[in-house]
Write a protein that holds these residues in place. Structure first.
Motif, short mmCIF file in Angstrom:
data_model
loop_
_atom_site.label_atom_id
_atom_site.label_comp_id
_atom_site.label_asym_id
_atom_site.label_seq_id
_atom_site.Cartn_x
_atom_site.Cartn_y
_atom_site.Cartn_z
N TYR A 139 -32.24 105.10 8.37
CA TYR A 139 -31.41 106.30 8.48
C TYR A 139 -30.61 106.30 9.78
N CYS A 140 -31.24 105.88 10.86
CA CYS A 140 -30.56 105.83 12.16
C CYS A 140 -29.44 104.79 12.14
N ILE A 141 -29.73 103.64 11.54
CA ILE A 141 -28.72 102.59 11.45
C ILE A 141 -27.55 103.05 10.59
N ALA A 142 -27.86 103.74 9.48
CA ALA A 142 -26.80 104.25 8.61
C ALA A 142 -25.92 105.24 9.35
N SER A 143 -26.54 106.13 10.13
CA SER A 143 -25.77 107.11 10.89
C SER A 143 -24.86 106.43 11.90
N ALA A 144 -25.36 105.38 12.55
CA ALA A 144 -24.53 104.64 13.51
C ALA A 144 -23.35 103.98 12.81
N LEU A 145 -23.60 103.42 11.62
CA LEU A 145 -22.51 102.80 10.86
C LEU A 145 -21.48 103.84 10.44
N PHE A 146 -21.93 105.04 10.08
CA PHE A 146 -21.00 106.12 9.74
C PHE A 146 -20.10 106.44 10.93
N SER A 147 -20.70 106.49 12.13
CA SER A 147 -19.93 106.84 13.33
C SER A 147 -18.86 105.80 13.63
N PHE A 148 -19.22 104.52 13.51
CA PHE A 148 -18.24 103.47 13.79
C PHE A 148 -17.19 103.39 12.68
N THR A 149 -17.58 103.75 11.46
CA THR A 149 -16.60 103.82 10.37
C THR A 149 -15.57 104.91 10.66
N PHE A 150 -16.05 106.05 11.16
CA PHE A 150 -15.13 107.10 11.59
C PHE A 150 -14.10 106.56 12.58
N LEU A 151 -14.59 105.84 13.58
CA LEU A 151 -13.73 105.35 14.65
C LEU A 151 -12.67 104.40 14.09
N ILE A 152 -13.08 103.51 13.20
CA ILE A 152 -12.13 102.56 12.62
C ILE A 152 -11.08 103.29 11.77
N LEU A 153 -11.55 104.24 10.96
CA LEU A 153 -10.63 104.97 10.09
C LEU A 153 -9.63 105.81 10.87
N THR A 154 -10.07 106.39 11.98
CA THR A 154 -9.14 107.21 12.77
C THR A 154 -8.09 106.35 13.48
N ILE A 155 -8.42 105.10 13.75
CA ILE A 155 -7.46 104.21 14.41
C ILE A 155 -6.43 103.67 13.42
N ILE A 156 -6.91 103.24 12.24
CA ILE A 156 -6.01 102.61 11.26
C ILE A 156 -5.52 103.59 10.20
N GLY A 157 -6.02 104.82 10.23
CA GLY A 157 -5.71 105.76 9.17
C GLY A 157 -4.37 106.45 9.27
N ARG A 158 -3.66 106.23 10.37
CA ARG A 158 -2.32 106.80 10.52
C ARG A 158 -1.51 105.95 11.49
#
Length: 299
Positions: free
Chosen positions: A134-153
């Motif tokens: 669960y902790c690893i999944a949450s960390a992956l979610f956080s880094f996915t956020f970061l990637i999406l906010t950079i390339i998402g616009r």
């Protein structure tokens, strides 16, 4: 006539993707929060989930860290969805302003969450030394956020964006280091003080357990271990044969715990059998063949 450049698919769907990731994070953190508040074991393929959930890093001034995570994911979902709700023609200018503002807030929020997750992954690997999906999944979610906010616009000034991100990351890490150092320093090696007092029956059972060679293996930060000690009370707990398994605890016996194959806390060793989890005093009496007074005051 020159055709306009088409909008990349990631720009069209980035907010929806961020919203989907946020919903996943909300589900994980909601489940962990409920388990923490109700003192229930977590459904997990490893023993590490309960170890993490009962560690000193799982709460901040009494507030479950998973609850703070749930609030953060809810905030990210709200920021991602807000412009999508402004779909009326007369709201075009308002939507453009909201999009610009929320994109910056999404990036800064993702940066803070990714920085915080990096620290928690470091603690998971070096201090807790347990595997928590669960902790690893949450960390992956956080880094996915970061990637999406950079390339998402399309960002007009990525240099300024990254500069702001570095500032937020540094502030987040400094705050986290200070917060956890202050939070864990008071409890390091000692654990939460026991408040219950012991009655004659608790004292008799504790002495009987020690006499027959029963051992309680635990860790100073373990919430379930604290619950077990509260059942005995502070006076009777001193009579128990307690083995500290965390190297940062008082008088640790790490190798002894490893030799016994201790994987969860507390673990009782009674008559060469291991019993994991908090046990009622009546059950400990039965397992150890105790025949003394049974009028325990701490139920």
């Amino acid at each position: 006539m020159v055709r306009g450049r088409s909008t990349p698919w990631i720009h069209r769907w980035s907010r929806w993707l961020i919203g989907g990731v946020a919903l996943g994070g909300m589900a994980v953190t909601a489940y962990l929060t409920i388990a923490k508040l109700t003192n229930q074991e977590v459904s997990c393929p490893t023993d590490g989930c309960d170890v993490v959930l009962n560690s000193p890093w799982a709460t901040v001034f009494g507030i479950p860290l998973s609850l703070i995570g749930f609030v953060a994911y809810t905030g990210m979902l709200s920021l991602a969805a807000l412009p999508l709700l402004l779909n009326q023609p007369q709201q075009k200018e308002l939507r453009r302003n909201v999009e610009n503002t929320t994109w910056l807030l999404l990036f800064l929020g993702a940066t803070a969450m990714a920085s915080f997750s990096s620290y928690l992954m470091y603690i998971l690997a070096t201090e807790i030394k347990a595997t928590c999906p669960y902790c690893i999944a949450s960390a992956l979610f956080s880094f996915t956020f970061l990637i999406l906010t950079i390339i998402g616009r399309e960002w007009s000034d990525r240099g300024q964006l990254f500069f702001n991100g570095i500032i937020v990351a540094v502030i987040t890490l400094v705050a986290v280091f200070g917060l956890y150092n202050a939070h864990t320093a008071n409890a390091e090696g000692r654990g939460i003080p026991i408040t219950n007092t012991s009655g004659p029956a608790e004292m008799a059972l504790a002495r009987h357990l020690t006499k027959v060679g029963a051992v309680m293996y635990g860790a100073y930060w373990c919430g379930h271990c604290h619950d077990q000690k509260e059942l005995f009370g502070k006076q009777a707990t001193r009579e128990l044969n307690y083995v500290e398994c965390d190297p940062n605890g008082a008088n640790p016996q790490v190798e002894r715990c490893r030799a016994k194959g201790i994987q969860g806390y507390p673990t009782w060793e009674i008559n060469d059998q291991l019993y994991t989890g908090t046990r009622s005093l009546s059950e400990l009496s039965r397992l150890s063949q105790y025949t003394g007074p049974m009028n325990f005051k701490n139920q």
